[in-house]
Design a protein around this motif. Structure first.
Motif, PDB file in Angstrom:
ATOM      1  N   THR A  62      13.415   4.368  16.585  1.00 27.38           N
ATOM      2  CA  THR A  62      13.468   3.143  15.797  1.00 27.38           C
ATOM      3  C   THR A  62      12.121   2.437  15.896  1.00 27.38           C
ATOM      4  N   PRO A  63      11.585   1.951  14.776  1.00 34.01           N
ATOM      5  CA  PRO A  63      10.300   1.231  14.833  1.00 34.01           C
ATOM      6  C   PRO A  63      10.420  -0.026  15.698  1.00 34.01           C
ATOM      7  N   ASP A  64       9.296  -0.415  16.301  1.00 35.39           N
ATOM      8  CA  ASP A  64       9.316  -1.627  17.133  1.00 35.39           C
ATOM      9  C   ASP A  64       9.376  -2.872  16.255  1.00 35.39           C
ATOM     10  N   GLU A  65       9.509  -4.035  16.907  1.00 32.73           N
ATOM     11  CA  GLU A  65       9.696  -5.293  16.177  1.00 32.73           C
ATOM     12  C   GLU A  65       8.511  -5.645  15.280  1.00 32.73           C
ATOM     13  N   ASP A  66       7.315  -5.213  15.641  1.00 28.74           N
ATOM     14  CA  ASP A  66       6.120  -5.560  14.878  1.00 28.74           C
ATOM     15  C   ASP A  66       5.881  -4.637  13.679  1.00 28.74           C
ATOM     16  N   PHE A  67       6.694  -3.602  13.535  1.00 27.33           N
ATOM     17  CA  PHE A  67       6.442  -2.611  12.496  1.00 27.33           C
ATOM     18  C   PHE A  67       6.435  -3.232  11.098  1.00 27.33           C
ATOM     19  N   ALA A  68       7.429  -4.050  10.771  1.00 27.55           N
ATOM     20  CA  ALA A  68       7.516  -4.647   9.424  1.00 27.55           C
ATOM     21  C   ALA A  68       6.296  -5.508   9.136  1.00 27.55           C
ATOM     22  N   ALA A  69       5.867  -6.287  10.124  1.00 24.32           N
ATOM     23  CA  ALA A  69       4.689  -7.143   9.930  1.00 24.32           C
ATOM     24  C   ALA A  69       3.436  -6.287   9.765  1.00 24.32           C
ATOM     25  N   ASP A  70       3.312  -5.226  10.576  1.00 23.21           N
ATOM     26  CA  ASP A  70       2.159  -4.325  10.459  1.00 23.21           C
ATOM     27  C   ASP A  70       2.121  -3.667   9.090  1.00 23.21           C
ATOM     28  N   LEU A  71       3.269  -3.220   8.622  1.00 22.92           N
ATOM     29  CA  LEU A  71       3.343  -2.568   7.322  1.00 22.92           C
ATOM     30  C   LEU A  71       2.977  -3.534   6.199  1.00 22.92           C
ATOM     31  N   ALA A  72       3.452  -4.759   6.277  1.00 22.40           N
ATOM     32  CA  ALA A  72       3.121  -5.764   5.263  1.00 22.40           C
ATOM     33  C   ALA A  72       1.624  -6.049   5.256  1.00 22.40           C
ATOM     34  N   ARG A  73       1.006  -6.116   6.439  1.00 26.52           N
ATOM     35  CA  ARG A  73      -0.429  -6.361   6.539  1.00 26.52           C
ATOM     36  C   ARG A  73      -1.222  -5.207   5.910  1.00 26.52           C
ATOM     37  N   VAL A  74      -0.833  -3.981   6.217  1.00 28.78           N
ATOM     38  CA  VAL A  74      -1.536  -2.811   5.664  1.00 28.78           C
ATOM     39  C   VAL A  74      -1.395  -2.789   4.148  1.00 28.78           C
ATOM     40  N   ARG A  75      -0.211  -3.067   3.647  1.00 25.79           N
ATOM     41  CA  ARG A  75      -0.005  -3.083   2.187  1.00 25.79           C
ATOM     42  C   ARG A  75      -0.855  -4.156   1.522  1.00 25.79           C
ATOM     43  N   ALA A  76      -0.937  -5.327   2.131  1.00 25.73           N
ATOM     44  CA  ALA A  76      -1.752  -6.412   1.570  1.00 25.73           C
ATOM     45  C   ALA A  76      -3.227  -6.030   1.575  1.00 25.73           C
ATOM     46  N   GLU A  77      -3.692  -5.421   2.656  1.00 24.28           N
ATOM     47  CA  GLU A  77      -5.094  -4.993   2.730  1.00 24.28           C
ATOM     48  C   GLU A  77      -5.382  -3.927   1.678  1.00 24.28           C
ATOM     49  N   ARG A  78      -4.433  -3.041   1.469  1.00 23.60           N
ATOM     50  CA  ARG A  78      -4.611  -1.961   0.485  1.00 23.60           C
ATOM     51  C   ARG A  78      -4.712  -2.545  -0.925  1.00 23.60           C
ATOM     52  N   ARG A  79      -3.863  -3.531  -1.229  1.00 20.88           N
ATOM     53  CA  ARG A  79      -3.908  -4.160  -2.555  1.00 20.88           C
ATOM     54  C   ARG A  79      -5.212  -4.917  -2.755  1.00 20.88           C
ATOM     55  N   ALA A  80      -5.735  -5.515  -1.688  1.00 20.16           N
ATOM     56  CA  ALA A  80      -6.954  -6.322  -1.777  1.00 20.16           C
ATOM     57  C   ALA A  80      -8.212  -5.458  -1.832  1.00 20.16           C
ATOM     58  N   ALA A  81      -8.125  -4.215  -1.410  1.00 18.24           N
ATOM     59  CA  ALA A  81      -9.305  -3.342  -1.383  1.00 18.24           C
ATOM     60  C   ALA A  81      -9.728  -3.006  -2.808  1.00 18.24           C
ATOM     61  N   PRO A  82     -11.041  -2.990  -3.058  1.00 18.86           N
ATOM     62  CA  PRO A  82     -11.505  -2.629  -4.407  1.00 18.86           C
ATOM     63  C   PRO A  82     -11.176  -1.170  -4.712  1.00 18.86           C
ATOM     64  N   ALA A  83     -10.892  -0.913  -5.976  1.00 22.25           N
ATOM     65  CA  ALA A  83     -10.616   0.462  -6.386  1.00 22.25           C
ATOM     66  C   ALA A  83     -11.883   1.286  -6.213  1.00 22.25           C
ATOM     67  N   ARG A  84     -11.721   2.523  -5.770  1.00 21.28           N
ATOM     68  CA  ARG A  84     -12.850   3.409  -5.542  1.00 21.28           C
ATOM     69  C   ARG A  84     -12.729   4.611  -6.463  1.00 21.28           C
ATOM     70  N   ASP A  85     -13.862   4.991  -7.050  1.00 22.38           N
ATOM     71  CA  ASP A  85     -13.905   6.182  -7.885  1.00 22.38           C
ATOM     72  C   ASP A  85     -13.714   7.397  -6.984  1.00 22.38           C
ATOM     73  N   PRO A  86     -12.642   8.182  -7.155  1.00 20.33           N
ATOM     74  CA  PRO A  86     -12.403   9.316  -6.262  1.00 20.33           C
ATOM     75  C   PRO A  86     -13.455  10.414  -6.384  1.00 20.33           C
ATOM     76  N   TRP A  87     -14.245  10.382  -7.444  1.00 22.79           N
ATOM     77  CA  TRP A  87     -15.261  11.410  -7.643  1.00 22.79           C
ATOM     78  C   TRP A  87     -16.606  11.005  -7.055  1.00 22.79           C
ATOM     79  N   GLN A  88     -16.736   9.767  -6.633  1.00 19.63           N
ATOM     80  CA  GLN A  88     -17.992   9.319  -6.045  1.00 19.63           C
ATOM     81  C   GLN A  88     -18.090   9.829  -4.609  1.00 19.63           C
TER      82      GLN A  88
END
Length: 98
Positions: A62-88
């Protein structure tokens, strides 16, 4: 098991693969008289059934108590990251096509 030279394996690769696929033959490949590789049929892959997957997932810890908060943080960082050209190329500042 058949023994062939690395040169013959390279020159006749298509035929070697066909023989492996059709007869299950395994080839011992030699370079200068020393075995350097063995080429044969691939091992069968095992597939999970849906029931086996459910059983596996239920056995995970079972995930620990901080898992949901960690996942939300990672998702927010991913959305905020600029899109990158996969061919660059990583580290390249050029965006012009080569």
């Amino acid at each position: 098991m058949k023994t062939i030279s690395a040169t013959d394996a390279a020159r006749n690769f298509r035929e070697v693969l066909n023989e492996i696929a059709n007869s299950g033959e395994t080839f011992r490949i030699e370079r200068h008289g020393h075995m350097v590789a063995q080429l044969g049929p691939a091992a069968p892959t095992r597939r999970f059934t849906g029931r086996e997957l459910v059983d596996l997932l239920q056995r995970l810890p079972t995930p620990d108590e901080d898992f949901a908060a960690d996942l939300a943080r990672v998702r927010a960082e991913r959305r905020a990251a600029p899109a990158r050209d996969p061919w660059q190329v990583w580290g390249s500042s050029s965006t012009a096509p080569s």
